[in-house]
Design an enzyme around this catalytic site. Structure first.
Site, PDB file in Angstrom:
ATOM      1  N   ASP A  44      -3.773   5.765  12.263  1.00  0.00           N
ATOM      2  CA  ASP A  44      -5.000   5.524  13.038  1.00  0.00           C
ATOM      3  C   ASP A  44      -6.196   6.154  12.313  1.00  0.00           C
ATOM      4  OD1 ASP A  44      -4.470   8.170  13.596  1.00  0.00           O
ATOM      5  OD2 ASP A  44      -4.588   7.983  15.778  1.00  0.00           O
ATOM      6  N   SER A  45      -5.918   6.806  11.165  1.00  0.00           N
ATOM      7  CA  SER A  45      -7.004   7.215  10.277  1.00  0.00           C
ATOM      8  C   SER A  45      -7.785   5.999   9.774  1.00  0.00           C
ATOM      9  CB  SER A  45      -6.450   8.017   9.092  1.00  0.00           C
ATOM     10  OG  SER A  45      -5.380   7.327   8.484  1.00  0.00           O
ATOM     11  N   ASP A  83       1.084   3.787  13.537  1.00  0.00           N
ATOM     12  CA  ASP A  83       0.593   4.940  14.283  1.00  0.00           C
ATOM     13  C   ASP A  83       0.056   4.451  15.631  1.00  0.00           C
ATOM     14  OD1 ASP A  83       0.018   7.604  14.462  1.00  0.00           O
ATOM     15  OD2 ASP A  83      -1.660   7.564  13.048  1.00  0.00           O
ATOM     16  N   LYS A 113       4.678   5.895  15.112  1.00  0.00           N
ATOM     17  CA  LYS A 113       4.453   7.344  15.069  1.00  0.00           C
ATOM     18  C   LYS A 113       3.676   7.733  16.313  1.00  0.00           C
ATOM     19  CE  LYS A 113       1.328   9.502  12.263  1.00  0.00           C
ATOM     20  NZ  LYS A 113       0.444  10.153  13.246  1.00  0.00           N
ATOM     21  N   GLU A 115       2.086  11.341  18.427  1.00  0.00           N
ATOM     22  CA  GLU A 115       1.742  12.756  18.280  1.00  0.00           C
ATOM     23  C   GLU A 115       2.261  13.556  19.469  1.00  0.00           C
ATOM     24  OE1 GLU A 115      -2.471  13.158  17.650  1.00  0.00           O
ATOM     25  OE2 GLU A 115      -2.454  11.878  15.864  1.00  0.00           O
ATOM     26  N   GLU A 181       1.566  18.747  10.269  1.00  0.00           N
ATOM     27  CA  GLU A 181       0.223  18.732   9.668  1.00  0.00           C
ATOM     28  C   GLU A 181      -0.464  20.086   9.787  1.00  0.00           C
ATOM     29  OE1 GLU A 181      -2.173  15.343  10.651  1.00  0.00           O
ATOM     30  OE2 GLU A 181      -4.002  16.247   9.823  1.00  0.00           O
TER      31      GLU A 181
HETATM   32  O1  KIV Z   1      -3.487   8.649  10.833  1.00  0.00           O
HETATM   33  C1  KIV Z   1      -3.028   9.173   9.814  1.00  0.00           C
HETATM   34  O2  KIV Z   1      -3.379   8.815   8.682  1.00  0.00           O
HETATM   35  C2  KIV Z   1      -2.049  10.234   9.978  1.00  0.00           C
HETATM   36  C3  KIV Z   1      -1.581  10.933   8.743  1.00  0.00           C
HETATM   37  C4  KIV Z   1      -2.665  11.767   8.206  1.00  0.00           C
HETATM   38  C5  KIV Z   1      -0.328  11.693   8.965  1.00  0.00           C
HETATM   39  O3  KIV Z   1      -1.665  10.534  11.055  1.00  0.00           O
END
Ligand code: KIV
Length: 264
Positions: A44-45, A83, A113, A115, A181
């Site tokens: 989600d980055s 994510d 993924k 959190e 992280e």
């Molecule tokens: O969203 C993302 O890119 C991440 C990574 C930095 C692990 O969660």
């Protein structure tokens, strides 16, 4: 080419160290896949790298599905993990199941993924029991930026023990690997020792089973500010600017397009 699976990633525990990257589009995914990266995270980055937001919170499931499907189309071998964005799995088990199921069905990715540590274990367990592989993410979790800020996590014995409990809880719930992280390197090593699945570190020191970084960061596309854990392996921003400036100059001078770029 045979695609790796989340089980293959789990089997990498304690073996050769491995490198993972984020990816958001088909062309980049193809290049990273061809380079041998075994796990691509559609992070989600994407909100900060491609979409211009200050943090990841505005990213929607529709955004993620669009980018996730693009990455799956580009990668033939890598496990593709999607994510799950903010508030798509936090409200209830039912919400998590429906949204994560949609992510798998509509993108073709192999896993999601999410959190959160011990408190997230029931969600992870429900997802895994229903056939959805989960990559857990503990330590500094960017969707809690408003609470955690950018601080290093797990400093001090109490916080360190909490992180180790989190690692054990998400693993017992069925996560096939755990992203840790921004914690002290020594705690990254302890977490890696503590669980039977790979720990994939980002700012968690050299002793994790694997590492993950944001692809735009390693390519030098993220501007001047970056976290201490980022290493740049290329400096593409000046090259892109130079290419655009040369193109502009050639169009203005008439040098482009030449006869070789024109139809008769
Ligand atoms: O969203 C993302 O890119 C991440 C990574 C930095 C692990 O969660």
């Amino acid at each position: 080419m045979k695609r790796l699976t989340p089980r293959d990633i789990t089997a990498m525990k304690g073996g050769d160290k491995f490198a993972c990257l984020t990816a958001y589009d088909t062309q980049t995914a193809r290049l990273l896949d061809e380079a041998g990266i075994p796990l691509l995270l559609v992070g989600d980055s994407v909100g900060t790298t491609l979409l211009g937001f200050d943090n990841t919170l505005p990213v929607t499931l529709d955004d993620m599905i669009r980018h996730g499907a693009a990455v799956v189309r580009g990668a033939q071998r890598a496990v593709v993990v999607l994510d799950m964005p903010f508030m798509t799995y936090q409200a209830s088990l039912e919400q998590a199941l429906l949204n994560c199921g949609r992510a798998l069905q509509e993108t073709g990715c192999q896993a999601v993924k999410i959190e959160g540590g011990a408190f997230r274990a029931p969600v992870i367990q429900a997802l895994v029991q229903n056939g959805i592989p989960v990559l857990a993410h503990i330590g500094l979790t960017p969707q809690s930026i408003q609470i955690l800020g950018h601080r290093v996590q797990g400093r001090g014995e109490e916080a360190a023990n909490q992180l180790l409990d989190d690692a054990r809880a998400v693993t017992q719930a069925g996560a096939f690997a755990v992203v840790v992280e921004t914690v002290p390197a020594e705690l990254g090593a302890r977490a890696t020792q503590a669980v039977p699945v790979p720990v994939i570190g980002i700012g968690a020191g050299p002793d994790c089973d694997g590492q993950i970084l944001v692809v735009n960061d390693i390519l030098g596309l993220s501007g001047d500010f970056h976290a201490k854990f980022v290493k740049r392996y290329a400096d593409l921003a000046p090259q892109i600017s130079a290419a655009a400036a040369t193109y502009l100059a050639e169009v203005q001078s008439g040098a482009f397009p030449g006869p070789e770029h024109s139809y008769t």
